[in-house]
Design an enzyme around this catalytic site. Structure first.
Site, PDB file in Angstrom:
ATOM      1  N   LYS A  34       0.856  -1.205   0.000  1.00  0.00           N
ATOM      2  CA  LYS A  34       0.000   0.000   0.000  1.00  0.00           C
ATOM      3  C   LYS A  34       0.886   1.248   0.000  1.00  0.00           C
ATOM      4  CE  LYS A  34      -0.303  -0.329   5.048  1.00  0.00           C
ATOM      5  NZ  LYS A  34      -1.145  -0.809   6.174  1.00  0.00           N
ATOM      6  N   ARG A 130      -9.823   0.203  16.148  1.00  0.00           N
ATOM      7  CA  ARG A 130      -9.721   1.086  14.990  1.00  0.00           C
ATOM      8  C   ARG A 130     -10.757   0.651  13.963  1.00  0.00           C
ATOM      9  NH1 ARG A 130      -4.317   1.430  11.240  1.00  0.00           N
ATOM     10  NH2 ARG A 130      -4.925  -0.736  10.886  1.00  0.00           N
ATOM     11  N   TYR A 251      17.947  28.632   8.223  1.00  0.00           N
ATOM     12  CA  TYR A 251      16.754  29.316   8.735  1.00  0.00           C
ATOM     13  C   TYR A 251      16.741  29.327  10.258  1.00  0.00           C
ATOM     14  CZ  TYR A 251      14.488  29.410   4.148  1.00  0.00           C
ATOM     15  OH  TYR A 251      14.163  29.654   2.842  1.00  0.00           O
ATOM     16  N   MET A 299      13.475  23.459   2.366  1.00  0.00           N
ATOM     17  CA  MET A 299      12.608  22.738   1.424  1.00  0.00           C
ATOM     18  C   MET A 299      13.404  21.903   0.429  1.00  0.00           C
ATOM     19  SD  MET A 299       9.589  24.236  -1.024  1.00  0.00           S
ATOM     20  CE  MET A 299       8.607  24.916   0.277  1.00  0.00           C
TER      21      MET A 299
END
Ligand SMILES: *Cc1c(COP(=O)(O)O)cnc(C)c1O
Length: 358
Positions: A34, A130, A251, A299
């Site tokens: 998956k 679940r 950053y 990024m």
């Protein structure tokens, strides 16, 4: 030349891990592919496993149809089952197996009966709370499904919440709950994900459902199970600078140089799936030698300390995770799990090969 960021997928390692999962559990094993094979590429992984796999499991019908359209034969189980009549029709048309975890999915089979019986894996909530039928409602759901002509062979399944914790009694309780509530029912059984395969021999039944272990990320890394890492997330040094002590880099100025520092810039960022939450000090391999991430991951780029690696310059190969830096180590440092890191890999060039990176 293009950007050097890549994900190399070692298909020999994938096959090795599948064989290990199947032999450790016994019986048959559905390779769980998956979420694009946990980020590794569902079609190439399925093709690599197809000659030996007993079948595959995906989350949704769309994933299964994509495999069929790529020519993958054999059983494909859809773990979330059908969401509507269209899914049921596609399950029939593409010869899929469906999990049934909710009574609405039983109603679907009643209201839109397939003309050829669709095999069903009936799921019990044995304690994870679940998905699945409560133990007290399981036999009735089984009886109902068995009475419907559109339902084929019924396999009994459940899923563990804490199988990767070897001493956790919750798993033992789930096994007992499942066994008690299914004692009178016919059909094959399937309980184990990777954690169950590796840690819970008493839960081994007819079918296993290995996922994360196929990709070589051991859910119990302390144990040494002989899994081989499958993905190498790699790139290269695309910039080098030297700074004196006391300079803030990246950053937010999170990292401040403690000494004269040689800094390597790497073409890899959180848009490629490398976690932004990775702290200073997270291991990174450059030219095969371990060093550390410094400064915030941005990024498209991140920075590493090359002070102790004077020979590593422009173009030096970088491994973010793989054989030298286990993906589990990066995950732990970043406050997440290998599952999430692997699923998030994108934008980089994918290479599938029968062996590790050259
Ligand atoms: C994803 C999934 C698996 C595979 O779990 P791993 O922990 O990755 O081995 C098995 N069974 C079900 C129902 C799943 O959803």
């Amino acid at each position: 030349m293009s950007r050097p960021a890549f994900a190399h997928v070692d298909l020999n390692a994938l096959r090795h891990n599948y064989q290990l999962a199947r032999s450790r559990h016994g019986g048959r094993a559905l390779a769980v592919i998956k979420a694009n094979a946990y980020g590794h590429g569902a079609v190439p992984c399925a093709r690599a496993l197809a000659p030996e796999a007993d079948g595959f499991a995906v989350a949704v019908v769309e994933e299964a149809v994509a495999l069929r359209e790529a020519g993958i034969g054999g059983p494909i189980l859809v773990l979330e089952g059908a969401f509507g009549a269209d899914d049921l029709a596609r399950a029939e048309a593409f010869d899929l197996w469906l999990v049934v975890h909710h009574r609405d999915q039983v109603f679907l089979f009643e209201q839109h009966p397939p003309t050829r019986p669709v095999p069903v894996w009936l799921k019990m909530d044995s304690g994870m709370h679940r998905a699945g039928f409560a133990p007290g409602h399981f036999a009735a759901a089984h009886e109902k499904l068995a009475s419907l002509p559109g339902v084929g062979e019924i396999t009994l399944m459940t899923h563990f919440a804490r199988a990767d914790e070897p001493d956790e009694l919750a798993t033992a309780r789930q096994v007992r709950t499942f066994d008690d509530a299914t004692a009178q029912l016919p059909g094959a059984r399937s309980l184990c994900n990777s954690g169950g395969i590796l840690g819970w021999p008493r839960a081994h039944r007819d079918w296993s459902r290995p996922g994360i272990m196929l990709y070589g990320a051991d859910p119990m890394p302390a144990e040494g199970h002989g899994l081989e890492p499958v993905m190498t997330l790699g790139s290269a040094i695309i910039g080098v600078r030297e700074l004196p002590a006391g300079e803030a880099i990246g950053y937010g100025g999170r990292f401040v140089t403690e000494r004269p520092t040689r800094i390597g810039l790497v073409a890899m960022g959180y848009a490629d799936g490398y976690p932004r939450t990775a702290p200073d000090g997270t291991p990174v391999a450059v030219d095969g030698a371990l060093t550390r991430l410094i400064g915030r991951v941005s990024m498209d780029m991140l920075m590493v300390d090359l002070t102790e690696l004077p020979a590593a310059g422009m173009g030096a190969p970088v491994e973010l995770w793989g054989r030298t830096v286990p993906v589990n180590t990066v995950a732990r440092a970043a406050g997440t799990i290998a599952y999430e890191l692997l699923c998030n890999v994108k934008r980089v060039g994918f290479r599938h090969a029968d062996g590790p990176p050259a």
